[in-house]
Write a protein that holds these residues in place. Sequence first.
Motif, short mmCIF file in Angstrom:
data_model
loop_
_atom_site.label_atom_id
_atom_site.label_comp_id
_atom_site.label_asym_id
_atom_site.label_seq_id
_atom_site.Cartn_x
_atom_site.Cartn_y
_atom_site.Cartn_z
N MET A 10 0.86 -1.17 0.00
CA MET A 10 0.00 0.00 0.00
C MET A 10 0.90 1.23 0.00
O MET A 10 0.50 2.32 -0.38
CB MET A 10 -0.91 0.00 1.23
N ILE B 232 -7.95 -2.37 9.99
CA ILE B 232 -7.63 -0.99 10.37
C ILE B 232 -8.57 -0.51 11.48
O ILE B 232 -9.56 -1.16 11.79
CB ILE B 232 -7.71 -0.02 9.16
N GLY C 78 -13.37 -0.15 8.19
CA GLY C 78 -13.46 -0.04 6.73
C GLY C 78 -14.45 -1.01 6.11
O GLY C 78 -14.28 -1.44 4.98
N ALA D 124 -11.22 5.26 4.25
CA ALA D 124 -10.91 3.98 4.92
C ALA D 124 -11.50 2.81 4.12
O ALA D 124 -10.88 1.75 4.00
CB ALA D 124 -11.46 3.98 6.34
N VAL D 125 -12.69 3.02 3.57
CA VAL D 125 -13.34 1.97 2.78
C VAL D 125 -12.53 1.69 1.51
O VAL D 125 -12.27 0.53 1.15
CB VAL D 125 -14.79 2.38 2.43
N ASP E 237 -9.39 2.34 1.07
CA ASP E 237 -8.10 1.81 1.50
C ASP E 237 -8.20 0.28 1.67
O ASP E 237 -7.36 -0.46 1.17
CB ASP E 237 -7.74 2.47 2.84
N VAL E 238 -9.27 -0.15 2.34
CA VAL E 238 -9.45 -1.59 2.57
C VAL E 238 -9.73 -2.30 1.24
O VAL E 238 -9.20 -3.39 1.00
CB VAL E 238 -10.59 -1.83 3.59
#
Lengths: 255, 210
Positions: free
Chosen positions: A54, A85, A89, B111-112, B114-115
């Motif tokens: 990432m 995380i 998420g 965040a969504v 990213d995941v």
Amino acid sequence: MSTAIEFRNLFFATRQGRLLLDGISLALEAGTTTAILGRSGSGKTTLLRTVNRMVEATGGDVLVSGKSVRDTDLIALRRGIGYVIQESGLFPHFTVERNVGLVLEAEGHSRAERVQRSHALLETVGLDPTTFSSRYPHQLSGGQRQRVGVARALAAEPKVLLMDEPFGALDPLTRAEMQEMMRDLMARMQKTVVLVTHDLDEALYLADRIVLLSSGKVIADLAPEAFMQSTMPEVQAYLHAFRRGVGNAAHGRSA
Amino acid sequence: MSSSFLQQNGATILSLTIEHLWLTAAAMLFAAAIAVPVGVWLTRSPAWARPVIGLANILQTIPSLAMFGFLLPLPWLGDRAARIAIVALTAYALLPILRNTYAGIRGIDPAVMDVARAMGLTGTQRLFKVELPLAASFILTGLRTATVTCIGIATIAAAVGAGGLGELIFRGVASVDNRLVLAGAIPAAGLALVADAVLGIFERLLTVKR
């Protein structure tokens, strides 16, 4: 024991030239949990994110199961590594069941297979599948969301689990429950876990090894007992700051 | 409007309403087919967002009568008035759909996303399983705004002979007959209200609770 993750003289600098990782070398043994501690901006999350690319390291290399992450297909690499995380998420438009089974869906597994796996994983993280499968993330508490996040990270049966302050946003009681669940899971599943945390107690409870970072460098790399007894000035400063923080919180509560 | 007027002109009003609806619907389909992919592309190349959205903005500022006039002498387009109307309405519909597609995708919780990347979804899987579903209600809001606007603008298309309910309005103005003006204006307003309500229902259905 074999090495699961190896950081070899790893560097990362931002485009503006800020050095976030400064020559990190570490070898993490398979089936162990390593906690990465350090103040904000010390490079903890950046280090974690180089494992699943990432973040692309600007120098050095990361090896997962002996193979450079650069030489591994990016999609295959990421599917083989669980990722949890702080904010969980979860996909808000999917049910819990679909959230957990999404990696399997992306890999083309049948619906029956996905349902069976996600139900088994929900049970593993302490959620009743009949109650929770059809719920949406907004219908869950913070702790339940994190449990689903952990179940999802385990869906593709990864050997490596990356956890970036996974319980940082939870209340102390829920956090303690989650830590207990994780310890149990780690003992049963023998995953290689990299845990980024600010919480020393969490690190001591869950990790086999504690790595302290400062300004992108490894300052200490010790077993939990050795970490607590270390006379290294940087470790002492960290322990002192942590105890003071806990003391202040206790004082604030009793006041 | 008397019942004899409606008896005399009912069939015409109905066929012009259907024509009006067809012109608008065709334009909306073209506009969505252009603006949604372009909006998605802009989220991947945000440096282009300002100039491209700016261009769509400029298109919207062209007065509708002038737009129809500009398109009239063009080869192939000018051969059939309906083509001119659809192209002009498409141009007017681009901005709201484009802007909402771009904003809807950019507004997804980082965040969504990213995941989604970290769990190994491919670019196409991220687009169709995460980005478009989460931005769908925004995109539909853009489509709804564009549809209501274009139902109104489509009445001007009668000026170049494209038909639609504007034909009754123009005929009414030319013959100073308010009944004809109303026979065009009322169904046009009704169409706009119905389209707004129907698309509003879809928009609510697609809204994701967070």
